[in-house]
Design an enzyme around this catalytic site. Structure first.
Site, short mmCIF file in Angstrom:
data_model
loop_
_atom_site.label_atom_id
_atom_site.label_comp_id
_atom_site.label_asym_id
_atom_site.label_seq_id
_atom_site.Cartn_x
_atom_site.Cartn_y
_atom_site.Cartn_z
N VAL A 82 27.42 41.57 11.48
CA VAL A 82 28.51 42.53 11.30
C VAL A 82 28.01 43.94 11.63
O VAL A 82 27.01 44.39 11.07
CB VAL A 82 29.05 42.48 9.86
CG1 VAL A 82 30.13 43.54 9.65
CG2 VAL A 82 29.59 41.09 9.54
N LYS A 83 28.71 44.61 12.54
CA LYS A 83 28.36 45.99 12.90
C LYS A 83 29.18 46.96 12.05
O LYS A 83 30.40 46.86 12.00
CB LYS A 83 28.64 46.25 14.37
CG LYS A 83 27.58 45.74 15.31
CD LYS A 83 27.98 45.93 16.76
CE LYS A 83 27.84 47.36 17.20
NZ LYS A 83 28.10 47.50 18.67
N VAL A 84 28.48 47.88 11.41
CA VAL A 84 29.14 48.94 10.64
C VAL A 84 28.59 50.28 11.10
O VAL A 84 27.44 50.38 11.54
CB VAL A 84 28.93 48.76 9.11
CG1 VAL A 84 29.47 47.42 8.64
CG2 VAL A 84 27.46 48.91 8.74
#
Length: 217
Positions: A82-84
């Protein structure tokens, strides 16, 4: 150094995966939109082709939204990362998702201080954007070296993922500076193999071989 490809084009990904050089993929909603595919469908297909981490980016900007989207994205496949964004809410989301056993790539990093915070939040990867720093007259590769020194000083396990790669020299320089990963556009990956002396040498060999009139098979 691991090679990730920065694209959502499934044909490009399959072609590069066949070389055995590909260790993962990074995507974002813009790249998926360019590929003309529904987001979750595209991510699922990429995850089925590539065994390594596949970064899929959240679109929410608040912590609760990022956590909810991150949990949902992680359900697509075991290798989803997951990219944040590297904001305070992004760091909070990183911490929560990491504690839930989800891989997290903290993106849009532009300083060593930011990278330090990402590591303390438990990020699997941190993504400094070196090309964008170069665009404003700074030295993106120098940032890679600074982050490497800090991570080595304190034994952080967060992997240093060089992003916004623009040239083959960026790849070389990031490898020399100690990046764990580089995420590279497909065209740049293909340029890495090219050298005029290789082409010249191969042409000479083939010419000499043709004169013998022999065949291998």
């Amino acid at each position: 150094m691991k090679f990730f490809v920065d694209t959502a084009d499934i044909n490009e990904i399959r072609s590069l995966a066949d070389t055995g050089l590909l260790d993962g993929v990074t995507t974002n909603p813009s790249l998926v939109a360019k590929a003309g595919r529904p987001f979750r469908e595209a991510v699922a297909e990429i995850c089925a082709v590539v065994e390594g981490p596949v970064s899929a980016e959240v679109t929410a900007t608040d912590v609760d939204g990022m956590i909810a989207e991150g949990r949902s994205l992680a359900e697509i496949a075991d290798n989803v990362t997951v990219k944040v964004p590297l904001t305070m809410d992004g760091l909070k989301a990183c911490r929560a998702l990491t504690q839930a056993g989800i891989m997290v790539n903290v993106t849009l990093c532009f300083s060593a201080n930011q990278a330090l915070l990402a590591a303390k939040a438990g990020a699997t990867f941190v993504s400094p954007f070196i090309g964008r720093l170069d665009d404003i007259g700074l030295d993106g590769v120098e940032l890679i070296a600074e982050i490497r020194a800090i991570y080595d000083n304190y034994g952080f396990e967060t992997e240093l993922l060089a992003a916004s790669i623009r040239t083959v020299n960026h790849v070389r320089d990031c490898a020399l500076a100690g990046a764990d990963v580089a995420t590279i556009p497909p065209a740049i990956i293909r340029q890495l193999v090219a050298h005029p002396l290789t082409d010249k040498g191969l042409a000479a060999f083939l010419s000499d071989w043709a004169k013998t009139g022999e065949t291998i098979l």
